[in-house]
Design a protein around this motif. Structure first.
Motif, PDB file in Angstrom:
ATOM      1  N   ALA A   1       0.824  -1.209   0.000  1.00 17.63           N
ATOM      2  CA  ALA A   1       0.000   0.000   0.000  1.00 17.63           C
ATOM      3  C   ALA A   1       0.858   1.259   0.000  1.00 17.63           C
ATOM      4  N   MET A   2       2.168   1.117   0.222  1.00 21.64           N
ATOM      5  CA  MET A   2       3.093   2.244   0.151  1.00 21.64           C
ATOM      6  C   MET A   2       3.647   2.452  -1.252  1.00 21.64           C
ATOM      7  N   VAL A   3       3.349   1.560  -2.175  1.00 18.82           N
ATOM      8  CA  VAL A   3       3.876   1.708  -3.534  1.00 18.82           C
ATOM      9  C   VAL A   3       3.361   2.993  -4.174  1.00 18.82           C
ATOM     10  N   GLU A   4       2.114   3.346  -3.895  1.00 20.74           N
ATOM     11  CA  GLU A   4       1.558   4.558  -4.524  1.00 20.74           C
ATOM     12  C   GLU A   4       2.326   5.818  -4.113  1.00 20.74           C
ATOM     13  N   PRO A   5       2.520   6.107  -2.825  1.00 20.16           N
ATOM     14  CA  PRO A   5       3.340   7.280  -2.507  1.00 20.16           C
ATOM     15  C   PRO A   5       4.790   7.120  -2.952  1.00 20.16           C
ATOM     16  N   LEU A   6       5.332   5.905  -2.849  1.00 16.41           N
ATOM     17  CA  LEU A   6       6.704   5.692  -3.300  1.00 16.41           C
ATOM     18  C   LEU A   6       6.849   6.027  -4.783  1.00 16.41           C
ATOM     19  N   ALA A   7       5.817   5.759  -5.556  1.00 21.79           N
ATOM     20  CA  ALA A   7       5.866   6.059  -6.990  1.00 21.79           C
ATOM     21  C   ALA A   7       6.094   7.540  -7.248  1.00 21.79           C
ATOM     22  N   VAL A   8       5.569   8.400  -6.373  1.00 21.35           N
ATOM     23  CA  VAL A   8       5.790   9.837  -6.516  1.00 21.35           C
ATOM     24  C   VAL A   8       7.278  10.146  -6.363  1.00 21.35           C
ATOM     25  N   GLY A   9       7.911   9.546  -5.344  1.00 18.73           N
ATOM     26  CA  GLY A   9       9.325   9.785  -5.117  1.00 18.73           C
ATOM     27  C   GLY A   9      10.190   9.260  -6.244  1.00 18.73           C
ATOM     28  N   VAL A  10       9.883   8.083  -6.748  1.00 19.27           N
ATOM     29  CA  VAL A  10      10.660   7.504  -7.840  1.00 19.27           C
ATOM     30  C   VAL A  10      10.483   8.328  -9.110  1.00 19.27           C
ATOM     31  N   HIS A  11       9.267   8.778  -9.357  1.00 21.28           N
ATOM     32  CA  HIS A  11       9.015   9.639 -10.521  1.00 21.28           C
ATOM     33  C   HIS A  11       9.797  10.942 -10.402  1.00 21.28           C
TER      34      HIS A  11
ATOM     35  N   ALA B   1      13.337  10.976  -0.462  1.00 21.59           N
ATOM     36  CA  ALA B   1      14.701  10.804   0.019  1.00 21.59           C
ATOM     37  C   ALA B   1      15.190   9.382  -0.240  1.00 21.59           C
ATOM     38  N   LEU B   2      14.355   8.388   0.043  1.00 19.73           N
ATOM     39  CA  LEU B   2      14.721   7.002  -0.224  1.00 19.73           C
ATOM     40  C   LEU B   2      14.942   6.766  -1.716  1.00 19.73           C
ATOM     41  N   SER B   3      14.096   7.369  -2.548  1.00 22.47           N
ATOM     42  CA  SER B   3      14.216   7.211  -3.999  1.00 22.47           C
ATOM     43  C   SER B   3      15.490   7.863  -4.514  1.00 22.47           C
ATOM     44  N   ALA B   4      15.832   9.034  -3.966  1.00 22.74           N
ATOM     45  CA  ALA B   4      17.046   9.726  -4.378  1.00 22.74           C
ATOM     46  C   ALA B   4      18.284   8.895  -4.037  1.00 22.74           C
ATOM     47  N   LEU B   5      18.306   8.298  -2.848  1.00 31.83           N
ATOM     48  CA  LEU B   5      19.430   7.443  -2.464  1.00 31.83           C
ATOM     49  C   LEU B   5      19.497   6.206  -3.354  1.00 31.83           C
TER      50      LEU B   5
ATOM     51  N   ALA C   1      14.087  10.086   9.718  1.00 33.19           N
ATOM     52  CA  ALA C   1      14.779  10.268   8.439  1.00 33.19           C
ATOM     53  C   ALA C   1      16.243   9.891   8.554  1.00 33.19           C
ATOM     54  N   ALA C   2      16.870  10.294   9.646  1.00 32.50           N
ATOM     55  CA  ALA C   2      18.304  10.049   9.822  1.00 32.50           C
ATOM     56  C   ALA C   2      18.638   8.562   9.899  1.00 32.50           C
ATOM     57  N   LYS C   3      17.651   7.732  10.226  1.00 37.01           N
ATOM     58  CA  LYS C   3      17.867   6.292  10.343  1.00 37.01           C
ATOM     59  C   LYS C   3      17.665   5.549   9.021  1.00 37.01           C
ATOM     60  N   LEU C   4      17.256   6.271   7.979  1.00 39.67           N
ATOM     61  CA  LEU C   4      16.896   5.623   6.715  1.00 39.67           C
ATOM     62  C   LEU C   4      18.077   5.440   5.771  1.00 39.67           C
ATOM     63  N   GLY C   5      19.225   6.016   6.093  1.00 41.43           N
ATOM     64  CA  GLY C   5      20.370   5.904   5.195  1.00 41.43           C
ATOM     65  C   GLY C   5      21.281   7.100   5.352  1.00 41.43           C
ATOM     66  N   ALA C   6      21.938   7.481   4.271  1.00 42.97           N
ATOM     67  CA  ALA C   6      22.883   8.605   4.288  1.00 42.97           C
ATOM     68  C   ALA C   6      22.114   9.925   4.236  1.00 42.97           C
TER      69      ALA C   6
ATOM     70  N   ASP D   1      13.330   0.270   1.568  1.00 42.00           N
ATOM     71  CA  ASP D   1      12.562  -0.272   2.700  1.00 42.00           C
ATOM     72  C   ASP D   1      11.612   0.818   3.206  1.00 42.00           C
ATOM     73  N   VAL D   2      10.323   0.598   3.014  1.00 41.76           N
ATOM     74  CA  VAL D   2       9.329   1.592   3.439  1.00 41.76           C
ATOM     75  C   VAL D   2       8.715   1.262   4.795  1.00 41.76           C
TER      76      VAL D   2
END
Length: 347
Positions: free
Chosen positions: A148-158, A184-188, A208-213, A310-311
């Motif tokens: 169910a997070m794919v829809e918002p994630l699609a915005v970031g990937v786009h 931010a996850l999509s950019a990384l 946010a700080a725990k999600l990566g660089a 990882d969402v």
């Protein structure tokens, strides 16, 4: 089972709704039993304001468009899906004959029919009929909540695709809400070496700080441009993603940007903003805008399956369907620390 219906501004109800008896299964359609539906900012805005721009709620409307579920019936010509398949669904159905769709720009097709965008009903209800081509099978290691997070994630990937992220780029994401964090996850994932995320909510910034660089910046205490210029030897970031929808944030969008950098507007600006053309010109900045997404759902599903993104940490609260009205009341209060709230439907 009932549906969650927005009767009018600030009035929700759980009740039977005739759409369940009206949707006919076409030969290339599937019928899906809904499992998990995310609460999106647009859903909340329709609830609190009764509309957004040209889209005004003029009749009772079912909310929800970030969804996953199980195929329970298939049309006669469906070949890629079968009963029992776990799926997520791209909520916008364009006109296949429109000029925009034929050019591959189906997300900006004026005739697109998008769940929970007036007058199209959403999916906080028992089942939905949806085209096979906009329904995507999940691998076994992707949960319904993640799907169910794919829809918002699609915005970031786009957005990352529009920004043309290059390996080693440094980016700034303005806003640590759901769209900001998936961006931010999509950019990384696209290759950024480092991402700054700005917001006023320390709890979201800590997440946010725990999600990566990712380097958090609290704009209530820190100057974004000064922090970034100090951290980049005065150069700035290659990309700024504006996800907050804040006019104040947008006013300073070019200050942390390096020469020839890219700006991507994602957050919906409800009012006019001060746009400094001079600052954009001296940098030869390239400015892009995002409206939903196109051609990225399969990529998102694949990245969740592979673990490239990882969402799960973004899902901060889940409500049972009978608590849907309360869930929207809580979401409308914008509680600190909450990122993505979801609703689990009865199975």
């Amino acid at each position: 089972m009932k549906s969650l219906v927005l009767e009018e501004k600030m009035k929700l109800s759980l009740r039977d709704f005739p759409i369940e008896r009206e949707e006919v299964l076409g030969v290339r359609d599937v019928r899906i039993k809904l499992h998990t539906v995310g609460i999106c900012g647009s859903d909340v805005h329709y609830y609190t304001h009764g509309g957004a721009g040209i889209f005004q709620v003029k009749a009772p409307m079912i909310l929800g468009h970030e969804a996953s579920g199980i195929v329970v019936e298939t049309g006669a010509e469906v070949t890629s899906l079968k009963v029992g398949d776990r799926v997520c669904m791209e909520p916008g159905i364009p006109d296949p004959n429109s000029r925009a769709t034929r050019m591959g720009l189906y997300n900006v097709d004026p005739a697109v029919r998008f769940w929970a965008t007036p007058p199209i009903h959403g999916v906080l209800r028992p089942t939905v009929v949806h085209p096979e081509n906009f329904t995507f099978k999940l691998s076994d290691n992707v949960s319904f909540a993640e799907a169910a997070m794919v829809e918002p994630l699609a915005v970031g990937v786009h957005a990352a695709t529009k920004a043309q992220v290059k390996p080693g780029d440094v980016a700034l994401v303005m806003g640590a809400g759901p769209i900001g964090l998936v961006t931010a996850l999509s950019a990384l994932a696209a290759g950024c070496a480092r991402v700054f995320v700005s917001d006023i909510d320390d709890t979201k910034l800590e997440l946010a700080a725990k999600l990566g660089a990712i380097t958090p910046i609290n704009v209530a205490r820190q100057d974004v441009a000064k922090e970034i210029l100090a951290a980049t030897d005065g150069w700035g970031v290659e990309i700024v993603f504006e996800c907050s929808g804040s006019p104040r944030a947008a006013e300073g969008i070019f200050d942390p940007l390096c020469p020839a950098g890219r700006v991507v507007f994602i957050g919906v600006q409800m009012h006019d903003i001060n746009y400094d053309v001079g600052k954009a010109m001296v940098r030869e900045a390239r400015v892009e805008h995002v409206f939903r997404y196109a051609h990225v759902f399969p990529r998102c599903v694949a990245m969740l399956s592979s673990g490239a993104i990882d969402v799960k940490p973004l899902i901060t609260r889940t409500f049972e369907f009978e608590d849907s009205v309360r869930a929207f009341e809580i979401a409308a209060s914008a509680p600190k620390g909450e990122v993505k709230m979801q609703i689990a439907l009865p199975q």
